[in-house]
Design a protein around this motif. Structure first.
Motif, PDB file in Angstrom:
ATOM      1  N   UNK A   1     -18.562   5.926  -5.371  1.00  0.00           N
ATOM      2  CA  UNK A   1     -17.641   5.228  -4.472  1.00  0.00           C
ATOM      3  C   UNK A   1     -16.724   4.278  -5.220  1.00  0.00           C
ATOM      4  N   UNK A   2     -17.276   3.578  -6.220  1.00  0.00           N
ATOM      5  CA  UNK A   2     -16.445   2.687  -7.030  1.00  0.00           C
ATOM      6  C   UNK A   2     -15.359   3.442  -7.772  1.00  0.00           C
ATOM      7  N   UNK A   3     -15.720   4.603  -8.326  1.00  0.00           N
ATOM      8  CA  UNK A   3     -14.726   5.418  -9.049  1.00  0.00           C
ATOM      9  C   UNK A   3     -13.659   5.941  -8.088  1.00  0.00           C
ATOM     10  N   UNK A   4     -14.092   6.395  -6.935  1.00  0.00           N
ATOM     11  CA  UNK A   4     -13.114   6.907  -5.965  1.00  0.00           C
ATOM     12  C   UNK A   4     -12.177   5.811  -5.480  1.00  0.00           C
ATOM     13  N   UNK A   5     -12.692   4.598  -5.286  1.00  0.00           N
ATOM     14  CA  UNK A   5     -11.831   3.501  -4.845  1.00  0.00           C
ATOM     15  C   UNK A   5     -10.877   3.062  -5.951  1.00  0.00           C
ATOM     16  N   UNK A   6     -11.310   3.152  -7.210  1.00  0.00           N
ATOM     17  CA  UNK A   6     -10.373   2.865  -8.303  1.00  0.00           C
ATOM     18  C   UNK A   6      -9.232   3.877  -8.277  1.00  0.00           C
ATOM     19  N   UNK A   7      -9.576   5.146  -8.064  1.00  0.00           N
ATOM     20  CA  UNK A   7      -8.539   6.186  -7.998  1.00  0.00           C
ATOM     21  C   UNK A   7      -7.605   5.987  -6.812  1.00  0.00           C
ATOM     22  N   UNK A   8      -8.128   5.417  -5.717  1.00  0.00           N
ATOM     23  CA  UNK A   8      -7.302   5.163  -4.542  1.00  0.00           C
ATOM     24  C   UNK A   8      -6.470   3.886  -4.665  1.00  0.00           C
ATOM     25  N   UNK A   9      -6.726   3.103  -5.734  1.00  0.00           N
ATOM     26  CA  UNK A   9      -5.973   1.872  -5.932  1.00  0.00           C
ATOM     27  C   UNK A   9      -6.605   0.653  -5.291  1.00  0.00           C
ATOM     28  N   UNK A  10      -7.851   0.758  -4.859  1.00  0.00           N
ATOM     29  CA  UNK A  10      -8.535  -0.373  -4.228  1.00  0.00           C
ATOM     30  C   UNK A  10      -9.336  -1.205  -5.216  1.00  0.00           C
ATOM     31  N   UNK A  11      -9.303  -0.868  -6.486  1.00  0.00           N
ATOM     32  CA  UNK A  11     -10.112  -1.574  -7.473  1.00  0.00           C
ATOM     33  C   UNK A  11     -11.559  -1.124  -7.405  1.00  0.00           C
ATOM     34  N   UNK A  12     -12.407  -1.782  -8.169  1.00  0.00           N
ATOM     35  CA  UNK A  12     -13.828  -1.429  -8.206  1.00  0.00           C
ATOM     36  C   UNK A  12     -14.492  -2.025  -6.972  1.00  0.00           C
ATOM     37  N   UNK A  13     -14.491  -1.223  -5.895  1.00  0.00           N
ATOM     38  CA  UNK A  13     -14.969  -1.729  -4.611  1.00  0.00           C
ATOM     39  C   UNK A  13     -15.683  -0.632  -3.844  1.00  0.00           C
ATOM     40  N   UNK A  14     -16.313  -1.039  -2.765  1.00  0.00           N
ATOM     41  CA  UNK A  14     -16.924  -0.100  -1.823  1.00  0.00           C
ATOM     42  C   UNK A  14     -16.326  -0.378  -0.456  1.00  0.00           C
ATOM     43  N   UNK A  15     -16.451   0.584   0.429  1.00  0.00           N
ATOM     44  CA  UNK A  15     -15.908   0.421   1.773  1.00  0.00           C
ATOM     45  C   UNK A  15     -16.982  -0.220   2.650  1.00  0.00           C
ATOM     46  N   UNK A  16     -16.630  -1.316   3.268  1.00  0.00           N
ATOM     47  CA  UNK A  16     -17.561  -2.019   4.152  1.00  0.00           C
ATOM     48  C   UNK A  16     -17.622  -1.362   5.523  1.00  0.00           C
ATOM     49  N   UNK A  17     -18.446  -1.910   6.384  1.00  0.00           N
ATOM     50  CA  UNK A  17     -18.628  -1.365   7.729  1.00  0.00           C
ATOM     51  C   UNK A  17     -17.369  -1.428   8.575  1.00  0.00           C
ATOM     52  N   UNK A  18     -16.496  -2.381   8.301  1.00  0.00           N
ATOM     53  CA  UNK A  18     -15.255  -2.494   9.055  1.00  0.00           C
ATOM     54  C   UNK A  18     -14.110  -1.679   8.452  1.00  0.00           C
ATOM     55  N   UNK A  19     -14.394  -0.928   7.372  1.00  0.00           N
ATOM     56  CA  UNK A  19     -13.382  -0.072   6.759  1.00  0.00           C
ATOM     57  C   UNK A  19     -12.567  -0.746   5.675  1.00  0.00           C
ATOM     58  N   UNK A  20     -12.842  -2.003   5.393  1.00  0.00           N
ATOM     59  CA  UNK A  20     -12.121  -2.732   4.346  1.00  0.00           C
ATOM     60  C   UNK A  20     -12.879  -2.654   3.023  1.00  0.00           C
ATOM     61  N   UNK A  21     -12.160  -2.619   1.923  1.00  0.00           N
ATOM     62  CA  UNK A  21     -12.840  -2.582   0.621  1.00  0.00           C
ATOM     63  C   UNK A  21     -13.492  -3.926   0.292  1.00  0.00           C
TER      64      UNK A  21
END
Length: 154
Positions: free
Chosen positions: A53-73
């Motif tokens: 998930x961290x790698x996918x969010x880096x590729x999406x431009x969200x930085x090293x993050x995960x998606x929370x329950x509300x949909x925000x990184x």
């Protein structure tokens, strides 16, 4: 006399070449063994999901993050980012993140077998024990298990 010295040097070089060849064959065997053991891909655990998930969010431009329950990184602060960054770097060549993780783990398993042989040779100055140590590393069940999951340990 000079020719004798040259033949001794050649014989030593030939034995060194054979040692490297055997060590690289063990590393290649490890890669093929792990590939055979994981025909449907590497295993996943909760840590694997964070790295992927961290790698996918880096590729999406969200930085090293995960998606929370509300949909925000949400920034990932409890896992080191290097493994995810390696997956991102390999993903630039067209591999999806999970396939990139399998590729990395396969290569690392082979490299770890070779490095084990090199380290044991440096410690013992014995080619036999270095090959034996690399072979034991190749067939050790805990090592096989660790390398068969998408984790940063390999």
């Amino acid at each position: 006399m000079k020719r004798t010295t040259l033949l001794i040097w050649y014989d030593k070089l030939k034995r060194e070449y054979v040692w490297w060849l055997v060590l690289c064959l063990l590393g290649s065997t490890g890669i093929f063994l792990m590939r055979y053991m994981t025909p449907n891909g590497m295993g996943l655990v909760n840590d694997s999901v964070e790295y992927i998930g961290g790698a996918r969010n880096i590729l999406l431009g969200n930085g090293y993050s995960r998606i929370g329950g509300d949909g925000n990184p949400i920034p990932i602060t409890h896992f080191p980012p290097m493994f995810s960054m390696v997956l991102v770097a390999i993903s630039f060549f067209g591999l999806e993140v999970i396939r990139a993780a399998r590729f990395v783990n396969l290569l690392l398993f082979g490299a770890n077998i070779i490095l084990t042989g090199i380290i044991i040779r440096r410690l013992t100055s014995s080619k036999f024990f270095s090959i034996l140590g690399a072979l034991i590393f190749l067939i050790a069940e805990p090592i096989l298990r660790v390398h068969s999951f998408i984790l940063s340990e390999p």
